[in-house]
Design a protein around this motif. Structure first.
Motif, PDB file in Angstrom:
ATOM      1  N   SER A 317       0.838  -1.189   0.000  1.00  0.00           N
ATOM      2  CA  SER A 317       0.000   0.000   0.000  1.00  0.00           C
ATOM      3  C   SER A 317       0.881   1.250   0.000  1.00  0.00           C
ATOM      4  CB  SER A 317      -0.907   0.006   1.224  1.00  0.00           C
ATOM      5  OG  SER A 317      -0.133   0.130   2.414  1.00  0.00           O
ATOM      6  N   ARG A 318       0.250   2.378  -0.278  1.00  0.00           N
ATOM      7  CA  ARG A 318       1.028   3.625  -0.289  1.00  0.00           C
ATOM      8  C   ARG A 318       1.554   3.945   1.111  1.00  0.00           C
ATOM      9  NH1 ARG A 318       1.858   7.556  -3.907  1.00  0.00           N
ATOM     10  NH2 ARG A 318       2.485   9.617  -3.125  1.00  0.00           N
ATOM     11  N   GLY A 319       0.785   3.571   2.138  1.00  0.00           N
ATOM     12  CA  GLY A 319       1.256   3.795   3.499  1.00  0.00           C
ATOM     13  C   GLY A 319       2.505   2.994   3.812  1.00  0.00           C
ATOM     14  N   GLU A 320       2.535   1.730   3.371  1.00  0.00           N
ATOM     15  CA  GLU A 320       3.713   0.905   3.599  1.00  0.00           C
ATOM     16  C   GLU A 320       4.918   1.434   2.836  1.00  0.00           C
ATOM     17  OE1 GLU A 320       1.759  -3.518   4.331  1.00  0.00           O
ATOM     18  OE2 GLU A 320       1.902  -2.719   2.297  1.00  0.00           O
ATOM     19  N   VAL A 321       4.679   1.878   1.600  1.00  0.00           N
ATOM     20  CA  VAL A 321       5.777   2.447   0.813  1.00  0.00           C
ATOM     21  C   VAL A 321       6.273   3.729   1.456  1.00  0.00           C
ATOM     22  CG1 VAL A 321       6.419   3.391  -1.434  1.00  0.00           C
ATOM     23  CG2 VAL A 321       4.956   1.378  -1.309  1.00  0.00           C
ATOM     24  N   ALA A 322       5.359   4.512   2.031  1.00  0.00           N
ATOM     25  CA  ALA A 322       5.761   5.760   2.693  1.00  0.00           C
ATOM     26  C   ALA A 322       6.658   5.476   3.890  1.00  0.00           C
ATOM     27  CB  ALA A 322       4.520   6.539   3.120  1.00  0.00           C
ATOM     28  N   LEU A 323       6.379   4.403   4.626  1.00  0.00           N
ATOM     29  CA  LEU A 323       7.235   4.049   5.760  1.00  0.00           C
ATOM     30  C   LEU A 323       8.633   3.649   5.291  1.00  0.00           C
ATOM     31  CD1 LEU A 323       4.763   2.012   8.017  1.00  0.00           C
ATOM     32  CD2 LEU A 323       5.644   4.315   8.417  1.00  0.00           C
ATOM     33  N   LEU A 324       8.700   2.869   4.213  1.00  0.00           N
ATOM     34  CA  LEU A 324      10.005   2.517   3.659  1.00  0.00           C
ATOM     35  C   LEU A 324      10.745   3.745   3.174  1.00  0.00           C
ATOM     36  CD1 LEU A 324       9.067  -0.681   1.592  1.00  0.00           C
ATOM     37  CD2 LEU A 324      10.267  -0.596   3.783  1.00  0.00           C
ATOM     38  N   PHE A 325      10.019   4.643   2.501  1.00  0.00           N
ATOM     39  CA  PHE A 325      10.625   5.878   2.006  1.00  0.00           C
ATOM     40  C   PHE A 325      11.206   6.691   3.159  1.00  0.00           C
ATOM     41  CE2 PHE A 325      10.530  10.320   0.746  1.00  0.00           C
ATOM     42  CZ  PHE A 325      11.071  10.293  -0.530  1.00  0.00           C
TER      43      PHE A 325
END
Length: 604
Positions: A317-325
């Motif tokens: 999800s975009r939220g998970e990608v945001a955490l990685l970012f």
């Protein structure tokens, strides 16, 4: 004629008794049915509490405490009244009950729960509510979570009070009241520590689940980055190394585009090439949208393919990608970024953009984690042979399945897997319209109140019927001419621990990982209560009555089973069906070992 009749004493003045063999059998069946009714009440109340409270807390703390009450009452009643010699003879029945209870829980309870709760195994993890290979003992089994492994370790630690009293007794000091008193304190301190741990364990489990999900996302980022780089590298090499017949030749420069070098370390040149590939606008930084493209803009086959056939990996999800970012965009600025301000070069705060140094540092760390996990699971340390791309580590995928992570899922049910369910649906019709109920579902308070009523009623019934059942069993042993100790060891636990035994089997029959984990936690917790609360009460009687500790055979068998099952529970998450069968067979072997130690070797 009256002199030939052996009188019996009614339990509490209300429960009937019999001294004849036939009458004892009838009473055993009647009292056993009452205890079973109480156990069903406890199981029903526990299942209701699981709907509103943490399952680990219920299975690990509440149920074991409730289940230990009958054993505790038997131990207390076995040592009340009488001269010291008489008390020593009667309290031996209590010790036989305690040892037999632990043996029953760790063999019949543990092994039986695994057998009735078995499901099909896929990638080393059980698939909830799916059992099509009923007679396959290798490819079926049950999976627990990491919390049950910790509870198994807690069970091992709570066995310390046994050693505190047994070690001096083995050295010849079996009548020291000070040792008994110290053992009492150790037992109750261990019980208090176990309760505190259980109250904190839900938070521990949540943290472990979050860490497992974060690690899986790191591995997924490496896999997606490798897929993107290899795709770009293939096009680059094809344009420069195509031979005259149109085929693509091998090139020594290909190694420069692998994310790791020959030593399995991050390849700086490849990471720089990957950075340029992700940086679409060529401004020297990667923004959130560009990083999102790297994580998600891969072909569907790359998004869903793993090394394990049939398991689907969902796009993040975009939220998970945001955490990685944010994890990548957290390091200090690079020397080349001084023009962006000295504060940026000295700060660790995120600025919404990933520089080359930040990218290399973060991806390099994830690559090292990935390689270490692949080495741990004995998989090729660099890339897969077929595609040249990184695979997701089996351990990371299995952890995601164990924690029921939404990032992965099992393959959909087929007609064969459903075991004929599709045929049944065809017979009853395909109408799956939603049924609207006129009444609102019960509130949490109502559920808790109803569950507490079931638990209290079940506990009262079990406690009330356990003592007369033990009396009926003792009458049976006298009428049949059997030694009372062995009857206490074999028969009494089925009365005093009926709640744990039947509720564990009932829970396991749900065939779900979460429920099986709670089942093991309940069994481990019941043994912990035996090792602390019940043993502590027993030791109080030993201290107050100035009795000798002459229970070496019972202690040895108890510690042996705790060690065996505890280490087994700590060593794995998934247990195959044949393991449950082997553990189940330990019960008659345990009885035989007790008989051998006491009768042949003379252990007391």
């Amino acid at each position: 004629m009256s002199s030939s009749v052996v009188s019996c004493s009614e339990t509490w003045g209300i429960w009937p008794c019999s001294s004849s063999l036939g009458g004892s059998v009838i009473l055993m069946a009647m009292y056993g049915r009452i205890v079973l009714f109480g156990a069903n009440l406890i199981a029903e109340g526990s299942e209701q509490l699981c709907e509103v409270l943490d399952a680990g807390l219920i299975g690990g703390l509440l149920l074991p405490v409730l289940g230990a009450l009958p054993d505790t009452l038997i131990v207390i009643f076995s040592g009340l009244g009488g001269a010291p010699d008489e008390a020593a003879e009667r309290i031996a029945v209590g010790m036989g009950t305690l040892a037999g209870s632990t043996a029953m829980l760790l063999t019949i309870g543990w092994g039986g729960s695994l057998i009735v709760g078995r499901c099909n195994l896929h990638a080393g993890v059980s698939i909830d509510e799916r059992l099509t290979r009923k007679y396959d003992v290798v490819n079926t089994g049950a999976t627990a979570d990491s919390l049950s492994c910790i509870n198994a370790g807690a069970m091992l630690l709570t066995a310390i009070p046994y050693m505190v009293i047994q070690i001096p007794a083995s050295a010849g000091d079996d009548h020291d009241r000070r040792v008994a008193l110290v053992s009492v304190f150790v037992a109750f301190i261990a019980m208090a520590a176990y309760m505190v741990y259980q109250l904190r364990s839900p938070e521990i489990q949540r943290r472990r689940k979050a860490l497992a999900h974060s690690a899986f996302m790191h591995h997924l980022a490496v896999q997606r980055a490798s897929a993107l780089l290899q795709s770009a590298t293939f096009g680059f090499s094809a344009r420069r190394t195509t031979s005259g017949n149109g085929s693509v030749t091998s090139s020594d420069s290909q190694r420069a585009w692998d994310l790791v070098d020959e030593d399995g370390l991050p390849n700086d040149a490849a990471l720089e090439g990957l950075f340029r590939e992700v940086d679409k606008d060529n401004n020297g930084m990667i923004d959130m949208d560009e990083f999102m493209d790297m994580m998600c803009a891969i072909t569907p086959s790359d998004e869903e393919a793993t090394h394990i056939e049939g398991i689907t990996v969902k796009p993040p999800s975009r939220g998970e990608v945001a955490l990685l970012f944010a994890q990548l965009d957290a390091g200090p600025g690079t020397p080349g970024s001084a023009g962006r301000g000295s504060a940026r070069s000295m700060s660790h705060a995120s600025d919404g953009a990933i520089t080359l140094n930040e990218f290399k540092r973060g991806m390099g760390k994830w690559l090292r984690e990935h390689q270490a996990e692949m080495q741990r699971t004995k998989i090729a340390a660099t890339t897969t042979a077929k595609s040249g791309r990184f695979a997701l580590p089996p351990g990371a995928v299995q952890q995601a399945l164990l924690f029921e992570d939404e990032a992965v899922e099992f393959p959909p049910h087929s007609d064969d897997d459903m075991g004929g369910e599709s045929e049944n649906n065809a017979l009853i019709g395909s109408d799956t319209s939603t049924i609207h109920l006129d009444t609102a579902p019960p509130s949490h308070r109502e559920v808790v109140l109803k569950a507490v009523c079931h638990l209290v009623a079940g506990t009262v019934v079990c406690a009330a019927a356990s003592d007369p059942l033990v009396g009926a069993v003792s009458s049976f042993s006298s009428a049949a001419g059997l030694p009372p100790f062995y009857v206490a060891f074999v028969a009494a636990p089925f009365a005093s621990n009926a709640s744990e035994l039947f509720s564990s089997l009932a829970f396991a029959m749900k065939k779900k990982k979460k429920i099986f984990s709670m089942t093991l936690s309940q069994l481990y917790g019941a043994v912990c209560m035996n090792n602390t609360l019940v043993l502590g009460m027993f030791l109080i009687l030993v201290y107050t009555k100035s009795l000798s500790w002459t229970y070496t055979a019972e202690t040895f068998v108890t510690l042996l089973l705790i060690l065996l099952v505890g280490l087994l529970g700590m060593s794995a998450y998934t247990f195959r069906t044949w393991v449950g069968i082997a553990i189940l067979l330990l019960y008659p072997l345990t009885i035989g070992l007790v008989v051998f130690l006491k009768e042949s070797l003379g252990w007391q």
